[in-house]
Write an enzyme that holds these catalytic residues in place. Structure first.
Site, PDB file in Angstrom:
ATOM      1  N   GLU A  61      46.126  38.797  41.843  1.00  0.00           N
ATOM      2  CA  GLU A  61      46.766  38.581  40.558  1.00  0.00           C
ATOM      3  C   GLU A  61      47.436  39.847  40.085  1.00  0.00           C
ATOM      4  O   GLU A  61      46.921  40.941  40.320  1.00  0.00           O
ATOM      5  CB  GLU A  61      45.701  38.248  39.516  1.00  0.00           C
ATOM      6  CG  GLU A  61      45.126  36.899  39.676  1.00  0.00           C
ATOM      7  CD  GLU A  61      43.923  36.731  38.775  1.00  0.00           C
ATOM      8  OE1 GLU A  61      44.100  36.226  37.664  1.00  0.00           O
ATOM      9  OE2 GLU A  61      42.840  37.124  39.174  1.00  0.00           O
ATOM     10  N   CYS A  74      49.853  45.311  35.432  1.00  0.00           N
ATOM     11  CA  CYS A  74      48.423  45.413  35.728  1.00  0.00           C
ATOM     12  C   CYS A  74      48.222  44.830  37.130  1.00  0.00           C
ATOM     13  O   CYS A  74      48.578  43.678  37.377  1.00  0.00           O
ATOM     14  CB  CYS A  74      47.637  44.629  34.682  1.00  0.00           C
ATOM     15  SG  CYS A  74      45.866  44.590  35.024  1.00  0.00           S
ATOM     16  N   CYS A  81      35.945  41.245  44.080  1.00  0.00           N
ATOM     17  CA  CYS A  81      35.394  42.542  43.662  1.00  0.00           C
ATOM     18  C   CYS A  81      33.923  42.614  44.053  1.00  0.00           C
ATOM     19  O   CYS A  81      33.193  41.644  43.892  1.00  0.00           O
ATOM     20  CB  CYS A  81      35.554  42.704  42.146  1.00  0.00           C
ATOM     21  SG  CYS A  81      35.003  44.330  41.557  1.00  0.00           S
ATOM     22  N   CYS A  85      30.176  42.654  37.683  1.00  0.00           N
ATOM     23  CA  CYS A  85      29.770  42.849  36.283  1.00  0.00           C
ATOM     24  C   CYS A  85      29.477  41.473  35.667  1.00  0.00           C
ATOM     25  O   CYS A  85      30.148  40.487  36.001  1.00  0.00           O
ATOM     26  CB  CYS A  85      30.883  43.546  35.503  1.00  0.00           C
ATOM     27  SG  CYS A  85      31.226  45.193  36.158  1.00  0.00           S
ATOM     28  N   CYS A  88      32.565  39.625  33.952  1.00  0.00           N
ATOM     29  CA  CYS A  88      33.894  39.669  34.589  1.00  0.00           C
ATOM     30  C   CYS A  88      34.041  38.585  35.643  1.00  0.00           C
ATOM     31  O   CYS A  88      33.128  38.344  36.442  1.00  0.00           O
ATOM     32  CB  CYS A  88      34.080  41.056  35.219  1.00  0.00           C
ATOM     33  SG  CYS A  88      35.653  41.243  36.074  1.00  0.00           S
ATOM     34  N   CYS A 304      40.666  39.753  34.036  1.00  0.00           N
ATOM     35  CA  CYS A 304      40.561  39.954  35.484  1.00  0.00           C
ATOM     36  C   CYS A 304      39.986  38.745  36.193  1.00  0.00           C
ATOM     37  O   CYS A 304      38.907  38.276  35.862  1.00  0.00           O
ATOM     38  CB  CYS A 304      39.617  41.115  35.782  1.00  0.00           C
ATOM     39  SG  CYS A 304      39.845  42.496  34.710  1.00  0.00           S
TER      40      CYS A 304
HETATM   41  N1  SAH Z   1      36.803  47.919  38.740  1.00  0.00           N
HETATM   42  C1  SAH Z   1      37.581  48.605  37.744  1.00  0.00           C
HETATM   43  C2  SAH Z   1      38.792  47.797  37.280  1.00  0.00           C
HETATM   44  C3  SAH Z   1      38.344  46.571  36.543  1.00  0.00           C
HETATM   45  S1  SAH Z   1      39.368  45.737  35.435  1.00  0.00           S
HETATM   46  C4  SAH Z   1      36.705  48.945  36.566  1.00  0.00           C
HETATM   47  O1  SAH Z   1      35.546  48.549  36.546  1.00  0.00           O
HETATM   48  O2  SAH Z   1      37.171  49.650  35.672  1.00  0.00           O
HETATM   49  C5  SAH Z   1      39.702  46.692  34.059  1.00  0.00           C
HETATM   50  C6  SAH Z   1      38.777  46.524  32.844  1.00  0.00           C
HETATM   51  O3  SAH Z   1      38.644  45.179  32.359  1.00  0.00           O
HETATM   52  C7  SAH Z   1      37.378  47.011  33.135  1.00  0.00           C
HETATM   53  O4  SAH Z   1      36.991  47.879  32.110  1.00  0.00           O
HETATM   54  C8  SAH Z   1      36.583  45.735  33.092  1.00  0.00           C
HETATM   55  O5  SAH Z   1      35.240  45.975  32.818  1.00  0.00           O
HETATM   56  C9  SAH Z   1      37.291  44.937  32.018  1.00  0.00           C
HETATM   57  N2  SAH Z   1      37.007  43.499  32.015  1.00  0.00           N
HETATM   58  C10 SAH Z   1      36.645  42.708  33.039  1.00  0.00           C
HETATM   59  N3  SAH Z   1      36.460  41.440  32.630  1.00  0.00           N
HETATM   60  C11 SAH Z   1      36.712  41.411  31.309  1.00  0.00           C
HETATM   61  C12 SAH Z   1      36.684  40.368  30.310  1.00  0.00           C
HETATM   62  N4  SAH Z   1      36.367  39.139  30.626  1.00  0.00           N
HETATM   63  N5  SAH Z   1      37.028  40.717  29.052  1.00  0.00           N
HETATM   64  C13 SAH Z   1      37.369  41.993  28.738  1.00  0.00           C
HETATM   65  N6  SAH Z   1      37.413  43.005  29.625  1.00  0.00           N
HETATM   66  C14 SAH Z   1      37.076  42.726  30.905  1.00  0.00           C
END
Ligand code: SAH
Length: 326
Positions: A61, A74, A81, A85, A88, A304
């Site tokens: 994406e 982005c 991944c 988390c 996410c 994401c």
């Molecule tokens: N692996 C990297 C990039 C991830 S995406 C990282 O962990 O930073 C970028 C940001 O979006 C990260 O801070 C991630 O925690 C956040 N993110 C992921 N899912 C989300 C959601 N559903 N709502 C808000 N932020 C989210």
């Protein structure tokens, strides 16, 4: 390079000042664009999300986020991944495979092609699927191409790498000699809470992340952005804000509070506007430079990994296509 990066030629055939035989050889040996756009969603706020499909069936994406004069791409660094988390969508199917440098750059180019000349692409953020520092070499090669004068010519300060926090690679990135903006997904001010929501947090203590951020600042002169997604009644209390201020004070940083973008099937709730504002005020009165970021593209599942899941390109679909689960 001029045809590819400056003029965005979609095909070697367009490069009419090159000999025909060379154009053919290039097309055979080094295909220019390898992805197909199989999904496109446009939000009411102008955010546009593309779903790309690679020749082997994997999908990534990438998103265009317009904000005032700014046009931000982005992009993803991995298919799926490995971090998983709890809030996410990207990790729900685990890691499928790494993206190559060219696949990472291609996403930025695809997004750039959505912009018009007057409002060209100004920023690139590695905040799509995947953990960029867990695909370190490809990420750094892509950073070089996106940054290079002969490449996409986006200034290093306008490129952000977001990481879950891998101290060794954060140091390596500092040593690359580029002034890339580093964002650390902190999301919790204590190791205990952080480990509950970020499985990889057990690999690095907050103290070791603070050290790595300090090193990053010393080497690059760039303040680190601390990202903090507000999860209702998980990490949004007054005590969390005070603890977060203590962490942020230990380095040159700014804090980005992110509203949670709800993901179907995940157990979290958004923090109310009042609670978010209070959290922000607590940080600010402790002297922290903090901002509250509104969600973008809520109506198109722009967090994401969401579009990829919605399109059914989940585990099962990739497994059917024989994409190995690494
Ligand atoms: N692996 C990297 C990039 C991830 S995406 C990282 O962990 O930073 C970028 C940001 O979006 C990260 O801070 C991630 O925690 C956040 N993110 C992921 N899912 C989300 C959601 N559903 N709502 C808000 N932020 C989210």
């Amino acid at each position: 390079m001029e045809w590819v990066y400056r003029l965005s030629a979609p095909d070697y055939e367009d490069m009419t000042n090159l000999p025909k035989a060379l154009r053919k050889r290039l097309a055979d040996d080094v295909p220019l664009y390898r992805s197909r756009i199989i999904g496109k969603q446009e939000s009411q706020d102008g955010t546009t999300k593309l779903l790309l499909k690679w020749p082997n069936g994997a999908t990534s994406e990438c998103v265009l986020i317009p904000e005032g004069p700014r046009r931000t791409a982005c992009i993803s660094s991995q298919v799926g991944c490995p971090v998983k988390c709890t809030f996410c969508a990207s990790g729900m199917g685990g890691l499928k495979r790494q993206l190559s440098a060219s696949e990472i750059v291609e996403q930025a180019m695809r997004v750039r092609q959505l912009c018009d000349d007057a409002e060209h692409l100004s920023n690139v953020v590695f905040m799509g699927l995947g953990e960029p520092l867990a695909n370190y070499d490809a990420t750094v090669r892509a950073l070089c191409i996106i940054n290079a004068e002969w490449g996409m010519a986006i200034g290093a300060r306008k490129i952000t790498v977001s990481t879950v926090g891998l101290p060794k690679h954060m140091r390596n990135l500092a040593d690359e000699g580029m002034q890339i903006t580093l964002a650390l997904s902190l999301h919790a001010p204590t190791d205990g809470l952080r480990r509950e929501i970020i499985p990889w947090a057990k690999r690095a203590t907050i103290d070791s992340l603070i050290e790595a951020c300090r090193y990053y600042f010393e080497r690059t002169g760039r303040e680190v952005t601390l990202e903090y997604v507000l999860l209702g009644e998980v990490n949004d209390g007054d005590q969390h804000a005070r603890q977060l201020a203590e962490v942020a004070k230990q380095m040159r940083s700014n804090v980005n509070l992110i509203s949670y973008n709800p993901v179907e099937g995940l157990p979290h709730r958004r923090t109310s506007r009042d609670v978010a504002q209070r959290f922000l005020n607590t940080l600010r009165s402790a002297g922290i430079n903090a901002h509250l970021r509104p969600s973008r593209g809520l109506d198109i599942d722009a967090a994401c990994g969401q579009l990829r899941r919605r399109e059914g390109t989940t585990d099962e679909a990739l497994d059917r296509e024989g994409i190995p689960n690494e």
